[in-house]
Design an enzyme around this catalytic site. Structure first.
Site, PDB file in Angstrom:
ATOM      1  N   CYS A 125       0.864  -1.183   0.000  1.00  0.00           N
ATOM      2  CA  CYS A 125       0.000   0.000   0.000  1.00  0.00           C
ATOM      3  C   CYS A 125       0.900   1.232   0.000  1.00  0.00           C
ATOM      4  CB  CYS A 125      -0.909  -0.017   1.225  1.00  0.00           C
ATOM      5  SG  CYS A 125      -1.928   1.455   1.410  1.00  0.00           S
ATOM      6  N   GLY A 126       0.843   2.023  -1.064  1.00  0.00           N
ATOM      7  CA  GLY A 126       1.728   3.176  -1.186  1.00  0.00           C
ATOM      8  C   GLY A 126       1.443   4.277  -0.186  1.00  0.00           C
ATOM      9  N   ASN A 127       0.177   4.654  -0.047  1.00  0.00           N
ATOM     10  CA  ASN A 127      -0.165   5.680   0.936  1.00  0.00           C
ATOM     11  C   ASN A 127       0.080   5.176   2.353  1.00  0.00           C
ATOM     12  OD1 ASN A 127      -0.957   7.675  -0.905  1.00  0.00           O
ATOM     13  ND2 ASN A 127      -3.054   6.896  -1.007  1.00  0.00           N
TER      14      ASN A 127
ATOM     15  N   ASN B  56      -6.967  -4.118  -8.375  1.00  0.00           N
ATOM     16  CA  ASN B  56      -7.431  -2.752  -8.145  1.00  0.00           C
ATOM     17  C   ASN B  56      -7.763  -2.143  -9.499  1.00  0.00           C
ATOM     18  OD1 ASN B  56      -6.662  -2.397  -5.139  1.00  0.00           O
ATOM     19  ND2 ASN B  56      -4.782  -3.163  -6.075  1.00  0.00           N
TER      20      ASN B  56
ATOM     21  N   ARG C 252      -9.458  -3.351  -4.142  1.00  0.00           N
ATOM     22  CA  ARG C 252      -9.801  -4.685  -3.664  1.00  0.00           C
ATOM     23  C   ARG C 252      -9.409  -4.771  -2.184  1.00  0.00           C
ATOM     24  NH1 ARG C 252      -5.192  -9.059  -5.670  1.00  0.00           N
ATOM     25  NH2 ARG C 252      -3.468  -8.030  -4.605  1.00  0.00           N
TER      26      ARG C 252
ATOM     27  N   CYS D  52      -5.291   6.200  -3.638  1.00  0.00           N
ATOM     28  CA  CYS D  52      -4.551   4.937  -3.648  1.00  0.00           C
ATOM     29  C   CYS D  52      -3.149   5.221  -4.156  1.00  0.00           C
ATOM     30  CB  CYS D  52      -5.255   3.900  -4.529  1.00  0.00           C
ATOM     31  SG  CYS D  52      -4.359   2.341  -4.674  1.00  0.00           S
ATOM     32  N   GLY D  53      -2.153   4.982  -3.323  1.00  0.00           N
ATOM     33  CA  GLY D  53      -0.780   5.322  -3.688  1.00  0.00           C
ATOM     34  C   GLY D  53      -0.201   4.442  -4.774  1.00  0.00           C
ATOM     35  N   THR D  54      -0.402   3.119  -4.666  1.00  0.00           N
ATOM     36  CA  THR D  54       0.092   2.247  -5.734  1.00  0.00           C
ATOM     37  C   THR D  54      -0.700   2.487  -7.015  1.00  0.00           C
ATOM     38  OG1 THR D  54      -1.322   0.452  -4.907  1.00  0.00           O
ATOM     39  CG2 THR D  54       0.995   0.439  -4.218  1.00  0.00           C
TER      40      THR D  54
END
Length: 263
Positions: free
Chosen positions: A74-76, A172, A191, A200-202
């Protein structure tokens, strides 16, 4: 047993953060994690993150979606765990940690903005109506005329559970339209949350790379406007793909508290 937590958000993507360096949190308790993330009966969050001790790194990041299942990167959340580590006094302004998709370096400034290095991206699948790539999590990227007109929950679920990804654990889903030469509007169905999130970071990383890859922008510094705020992604284009990929944006402390776990 009383467990302390902190709540953080990165462009509206919010997380329950727990210092688990002593290993006290029952991390494989799916029902407990889902309860804590529930917005009516628990603390409320898109996910839960454990910060754990590990050799050769400042810490390990373990991420769970709001459904209680351990998830991909998870990027964020990665940006927020860096801010959390600074709050705990584990790091100052730079860090080197490990997550499910491998090693990450990051730096944080006095304003709480985090620059997080993401994984390299070598494989980008370009189809007629979409692009697919993995930026730590799998992402379907679809260009639309106007993201504001998309029912993200409905249309995202159709793709996430549809024929394309039903045998791959789902994906996602990002809907994107171009605002100017290096700025894009993005909305994401995640998801594990099984709904649209504020950011969403990614997903932002996937959109920036895919838009560069198909020639929508020639800039290697791309701006993403999400429902929860603005993110920046920059990278280097190499022969084998994209390297030195960074996700940048604010990571903000919201509140802290504690809860009781009955063992």
């Amino acid at each position: 047993m009383i467990i302390n937590f902190s709540k953080y958000q990165g462009t509206g993507n919010d997380f329950v953060m727990i210092d688990n360096r002593e290993g006290n949190f029952p991390k494989y308790d799916q029902k407990l994690i889902a309860f804590l993330c529930h917005r009516r009966f628990g603390i409320g969050a898109d996910g839960l993150i454990l910060l754990e001790s590990v050799e050769n790194y400042d810490f390990r990041m373990v991420y769970y979606n709001s459904d209680g299942n351990e998830s991909s990167m998870c990027g964020n959340g990665g940006r927020c765990v860096v801010a959390f580590a600074k709050q705990l006094g584990i790091i100052s302004d730079r860090t080197f940690f490990i997550a499910t998709d491998g090693e990450h370096s990051a730096q944080i400034n006095k304003e709480g903005e985090v620059q997080l290095q993401m994984k390299n991206v070598e494989v980008i699948q370009v189809e007629k109506d979409y692009i697919f790539l993995d930026t730590g999590s799998p992402h379907h990227v679809q260009v639309v005329d106007n993201v504001d007109e998309i029912n993200v929950d409905t249309e995202g679920a159709k793709i996430r559970y549809g024929e394309l990804y039903k045998d791959k654990g789902g994906s996602n889903v990002n809907f994107v339209n171009q605002q100017n030469k290096n700025t894009f509007n993005i909305r994401t169905y995640e998801r594990g949350v099984e709904a649209e999130t504020y950011s969403c970071g990614t997903g932002a990383t996937a959109v920036a790379i895919s838009m560069h890859h198909i020639g929508k922008t020639t800039n290697n510094e791309v701006y993403l406007q999400t429902l929860g705020g603005n993110l920046k992604v920059f990278f280097e284009r190499k022969e084998k793909g994209y390297e030195k990929v960074y996700l940048c944006g604010a990571a903000t402390f919201v509140f802290e508290g504690n809860f009781e776990v009955k063992l």
